[in-house]
Design an enzyme around this catalytic site. Structure first.
Site, short mmCIF file in Angstrom:
data_model
loop_
_atom_site.label_atom_id
_atom_site.label_comp_id
_atom_site.label_asym_id
_atom_site.label_seq_id
_atom_site.Cartn_x
_atom_site.Cartn_y
_atom_site.Cartn_z
N GLY A 95 0.82 -1.21 0.00
CA GLY A 95 0.00 0.00 0.00
C GLY A 95 0.85 1.25 0.00
N ASP A 96 1.88 1.28 0.84
CA ASP A 96 2.78 2.42 0.88
C ASP A 96 3.54 2.57 -0.43
OD1 ASP A 96 2.68 3.48 3.72
OD2 ASP A 96 3.08 1.38 4.11
N ALA A 97 3.98 1.43 -1.00
CA ALA A 97 4.73 1.48 -2.25
C ALA A 97 3.88 2.01 -3.40
CB ALA A 97 5.28 0.10 -2.58
#
Length: 397
Positions: free
Chosen positions: A167-169
């Site tokens: 999700g962060d990536a």
């Protein structure tokens, strides 16, 4: 010359999504100045599954190609210094909770007065608007809200996670994409900047294929299916005689005919249960059993040779060991070895995408905390040594 040479980025925020956006921009040649709290720095300096000499092995990657300055943004002097730095930059990347920068007098309205061309990438859990905007939001929550967690895992078990902070990536990647689109618009349309509003849940949502209309128009709810795609066969993992797993996709009619021939069972391609894409999807379990019976009698290398010669897409499931040993990785320079302070030489994934005319590069690994204070505050902003010393004494830098 790198594609983003001459572009200056200020990175504010910690952990993953914002810093990954900064990593991508730095990889492509931008000057990325990372702002960290004095004394502690980004927690990523200490995170990771394994450490060498007490140092994170993740930090040299996510902070590569960045300059580190320390700055206490909770002080008026720190906020004033931040405005001076941002005024001389093209892009600001931040991932504080919405409203935080406004409380510090560093909202877009204030910053764009000094720098009308500023592009501000704002990464948060839920975005800058909407009823959830002030909630704390981590990547795992965004993955759940965006639909990914519900379809990840096996149907007889609770939802699981992907093995990386996906999700962060995704949020960081789309933040970089938005920044570059805004930079292009600024260049060709007259010099104005804009805000790029990135939420983690929407960064996940945009990759969810046809999940929404499938439910809205047909009532179908996608769920967890393990290692298969419903209705698509053969496309699975299969056991081998030497205890490994073979990944194979042969769901197109022509490819399946080649697979059947390679298995020594050409009649499978004419069998009504397997002759068409739809028929194979309906008889997926039986087909996978037949293929597994064949693969389990042969070693992985033998299988890959047979399938390659037959033109059937197949491969091993790689770990870091295979990546470091594989000649294709080596030929394409996918892994580079770089020196990291306090660690020594270490391998890491190279810059991607690969560009023929203006390639990116790993110029250096993650810097020491405040390593570039003198260069940025003194060289760029013109502060004297005595001014820098006074700011340090007061805990501003």
């Amino acid at each position: 010359m790198s594609a983003l040479e001459g572009v200056r980025v200020v990175e504010m925020g910690m952990l993953l999504a914002g810093p990954f956006c900064g990593q991508l921009l730095g990889d492509l040649g931008a000057e990325v100045i990372k702002v960290e709290p004095p004394g502690s720095g980004d927690p990523m300096r200490r995170w990771g599954h394994r450490k060498v000499n007490g140092r994170s092995l993740w930090w040299p990657i996510i902070a590569r190609n960045k300059k580190s300055v320390t700055l206490n943004l909770r002080t008026a002097e720190g906020q004033a210094l931040a405005r001076r730095l941002i005024a001389r930059s093209d892009i600001l990347v931040e991932n504080f909770r919405p409203g935080t920068l406004e409380e510090w007098g560093l909202g877009y309205e204030e910053l764009s007065q000094d720098n009308p061309g500023l592009i501000m990438v704002r990464v948060s859990g839920y975005g800058q608007t909407g009823p959830y905007r002030y909630r704390a939001g981590f990547g795992s929550i965004g993955e759940a809200m965006g639909g990914l967690r519900h379809i990840t895992g096996y149907p007889d078990r609770p939802p699981t996670r992907v093995g990386i902070s996906i999700g962060d990536a995704l949020a960081g990647t789309l933040g970089a994409l938005g920044a570059l689109a805004a930079l292009h618009h600024r260049t060709v349309k007259g010099g104005r900047g804009q805000v790029v509003d990135i939420s983690i849940y929407e960064a996940v949502l945009v990759f969810m294929e046809s999940m929404i209309p499938e439910y809205a128009l047909t009532g179908y709810v996608r769920t967890r299916t393990g290692s298969v795609l419903p209705g698509v066969a053969p496309s699975n993992i299969y056991p081998t005689a030497d205890g490994q797993w073979l990944v194979m996709g042969a769901n197109a009619d022509s490819v399946f005919r080649r697979l059947a021939q390679a298995m020594g069972k050409p009649e499978l391609a004419e069998d009504p249960r397997f002759a068409t894409h739809d028929a194979r999807g309906e008889n997926m379990e039986l087909l996978d059993e037949l293929i597994a019976e064949w693969t389990s009698q042969r070693g992985i290398d033998d299988l890959l040779k047979i399938l390659d010669e037959a033109g059937v897409p197949a491969g091993k499931i790689y770990t870091a060991k295979e990546m470091l040993e594989d000649p294709h990785f080596r030929e394409r320079e996918d892994i580079v070895w770089k020196h990291a302070p306090g660690i020594g030489n270490l391998p890491m994934q190279n810059v991607f995408p690969k560009m023929s005319g203006t390639p990116g590069a790993v110029r250096w690994t993650g810097p020491e905390l405040g390593q570039h204070n003198a260069e940025v505050y003194g060289g760029l902003l013109g502060l004297s040594e005595s001014e820098l010393a006074a700011l340090k004494d007061r805990g501003v830098i």
